[in-house]
Scaffold this motif. Structure first.
Motif, mmCIF file in Angstrom:
data_model
loop_
_atom_site.group_PDB
_atom_site.id
_atom_site.type_symbol
_atom_site.label_atom_id
_atom_site.label_comp_id
_atom_site.label_asym_id
_atom_site.label_seq_id
_atom_site.Cartn_x
_atom_site.Cartn_y
_atom_site.Cartn_z
ATOM 1 N N MET A 58 0.854 -1.180 0.000
ATOM 2 C CA MET A 58 0.000 0.000 0.000
ATOM 3 C C MET A 58 0.898 1.242 0.000
ATOM 4 O O MET A 58 1.805 1.363 0.836
ATOM 5 C CB MET A 58 -0.906 0.026 1.229
ATOM 6 C CG MET A 58 -1.867 1.184 1.185
ATOM 7 S SD MET A 58 -2.990 1.407 2.612
ATOM 8 C CE MET A 58 -2.911 -0.092 3.515
ATOM 9 N N PHE A 59 0.635 2.134 -0.931
ATOM 10 C CA PHE A 59 1.411 3.367 -1.031
ATOM 11 C C PHE A 59 1.179 4.225 0.209
ATOM 12 O O PHE A 59 0.048 4.430 0.633
ATOM 13 C CB PHE A 59 1.004 4.138 -2.293
ATOM 14 C CG PHE A 59 1.736 5.435 -2.483
ATOM 15 C CD1 PHE A 59 3.089 5.450 -2.783
ATOM 16 C CD2 PHE A 59 1.061 6.640 -2.360
ATOM 17 C CE1 PHE A 59 3.762 6.655 -2.962
ATOM 18 C CE2 PHE A 59 1.724 7.844 -2.543
ATOM 19 C CZ PHE A 59 3.072 7.850 -2.842
ATOM 20 N N ALA A 60 2.288 4.744 0.791
ATOM 21 C CA ALA A 60 2.187 5.517 2.025
ATOM 22 C C ALA A 60 2.793 6.915 1.901
ATOM 23 O O ALA A 60 3.112 7.542 2.902
ATOM 24 C CB ALA A 60 2.861 4.752 3.163
ATOM 25 N N GLY A 61 2.992 7.395 0.683
ATOM 26 C CA GLY A 61 3.442 8.774 0.491
ATOM 27 C C GLY A 61 4.803 8.917 -0.162
ATOM 28 O O GLY A 61 5.528 7.948 -0.359
ATOM 29 N N TRP A 62 5.116 10.171 -0.492
ATOM 30 C CA TRP A 62 6.401 10.532 -1.104
ATOM 31 C C TRP A 62 7.300 11.152 -0.051
ATOM 32 O O TRP A 62 6.854 11.965 0.766
ATOM 33 C CB TRP A 62 6.189 11.517 -2.256
ATOM 34 C CG TRP A 62 5.501 10.894 -3.420
ATOM 35 C CD1 TRP A 62 4.203 11.077 -3.786
ATOM 36 C CD2 TRP A 62 6.056 9.970 -4.349
ATOM 37 N NE1 TRP A 62 3.920 10.320 -4.897
ATOM 38 C CE2 TRP A 62 5.048 9.625 -5.267
ATOM 39 C CE3 TRP A 62 7.311 9.379 -4.497
ATOM 40 C CZ2 TRP A 62 5.246 8.738 -6.310
ATOM 41 C CZ3 TRP A 62 7.511 8.496 -5.552
ATOM 42 C CH2 TRP A 62 6.496 8.188 -6.435
ATOM 43 N N ASN A 67 15.445 6.809 3.139
ATOM 44 C CA ASN A 67 15.001 6.098 4.340
ATOM 45 C C ASN A 67 13.557 6.419 4.714
ATOM 46 O O ASN A 67 13.047 5.900 5.704
ATOM 47 C CB ASN A 67 15.931 6.412 5.519
ATOM 48 C CG ASN A 67 17.313 5.857 5.293
ATOM 49 O OD1 ASN A 67 17.487 4.790 4.713
ATOM 50 N ND2 ASN A 67 18.326 6.592 5.734
ATOM 51 N N CYS A 68 12.941 7.304 3.958
ATOM 52 C CA CYS A 68 11.536 7.700 4.168
ATOM 53 C C CYS A 68 11.293 8.222 5.584
ATOM 54 O O CYS A 68 10.362 7.800 6.268
ATOM 55 C CB CYS A 68 10.593 6.553 3.813
ATOM 56 S SG CYS A 68 10.655 6.115 2.063
ATOM 57 N N THR A 69 12.132 9.175 5.986
ATOM 58 C CA THR A 69 11.958 9.805 7.297
ATOM 59 C C THR A 69 11.449 11.240 7.174
ATOM 60 O O THR A 69 10.983 11.801 8.168
ATOM 61 C CB THR A 69 13.286 9.815 8.088
ATOM 62 O OG1 THR A 69 14.265 10.562 7.349
ATOM 63 C CG2 THR A 69 13.780 8.399 8.344
ATOM 64 N N LEU A 85 12.122 12.184 -5.302
ATOM 65 C CA LEU A 85 11.204 11.834 -4.227
ATOM 66 C C LEU A 85 11.047 10.319 -4.235
ATOM 67 O O LEU A 85 10.991 9.696 -5.298
ATOM 68 C CB LEU A 85 9.856 12.529 -4.417
ATOM 69 C CG LEU A 85 9.896 14.054 -4.338
ATOM 70 C CD1 LEU A 85 8.503 14.628 -4.564
ATOM 71 C CD2 LEU A 85 10.465 14.524 -3.003
ATOM 72 N N TYR A 86 10.990 9.734 -3.039
ATOM 73 C CA TYR A 86 10.974 8.285 -2.884
ATOM 74 C C TYR A 86 9.623 7.805 -2.374
ATOM 75 O O TYR A 86 9.099 8.349 -1.398
ATOM 76 C CB TYR A 86 12.078 7.855 -1.915
ATOM 77 C CG TYR A 86 13.447 8.265 -2.386
ATOM 78 C CD1 TYR A 86 14.180 7.434 -3.220
ATOM 79 C CD2 TYR A 86 13.982 9.492 -2.035
ATOM 80 C CE1 TYR A 86 15.427 7.822 -3.680
ATOM 81 C CE2 TYR A 86 15.228 9.890 -2.483
ATOM 82 C CZ TYR A 86 15.947 9.049 -3.315
ATOM 83 O OH TYR A 86 17.182 9.424 -3.770
ATOM 84 N N ALA A 87 9.081 6.776 -3.028
ATOM 85 C CA ALA A 87 7.815 6.180 -2.586
ATOM 86 C C ALA A 87 8.044 5.371 -1.314
ATOM 87 O O ALA A 87 9.054 4.683 -1.180
ATOM 88 C CB ALA A 87 7.244 5.285 -3.673
#
Length: 90
Positions: A58-62, A67-69, A85-87
């Motif tokens: 499930m996609f949770a944002g950009w 490390n998606c912090t 930008l990282y998914a």
């Protein structure tokens, strides 16, 4: 001292000015739907791209970092340089 430019030099200078004012935003979907890079003027906000799809996730944002912090805020963040930008997936 006066510098005169011929038509090719003027064209080259115009292209350079345009390129310096534009920044590239790449979207790393990390195995999800591939998205095209976009080009925007420095200092502009961007609109959210199409939501990527990835089997079993499930996609949770950009995010601004791998490390998606640090989430990208489409309402507030502006593009100041070429960025990726990282998914983030759950």
């Amino acid at each position: 001292m006066k510098i005169e430019l011929d038509m090719y030099q003027t064209l080259a200078l115009s292209v350079l000015v345009l390129l310096l004012g534009k920044k590239r935003v790449s979207f790393d979907s990390r195995g999800g739907t591939e998205l095209e890079d976009i080009s925007v003027r420095k200092g502009e906000k961007i609109t959210p791209p199409m939501t990527p799809v990835k089997a079993g996730a499930m996609f949770a944002g950009w995010y601004k970092d791998e490390n998606c912090t640090a989430p990208w805020n489409f309402d507030e963040d502006v593009v100041e340089k070429n960025i990726t930008l990282y998914a983030h997936w759950r």
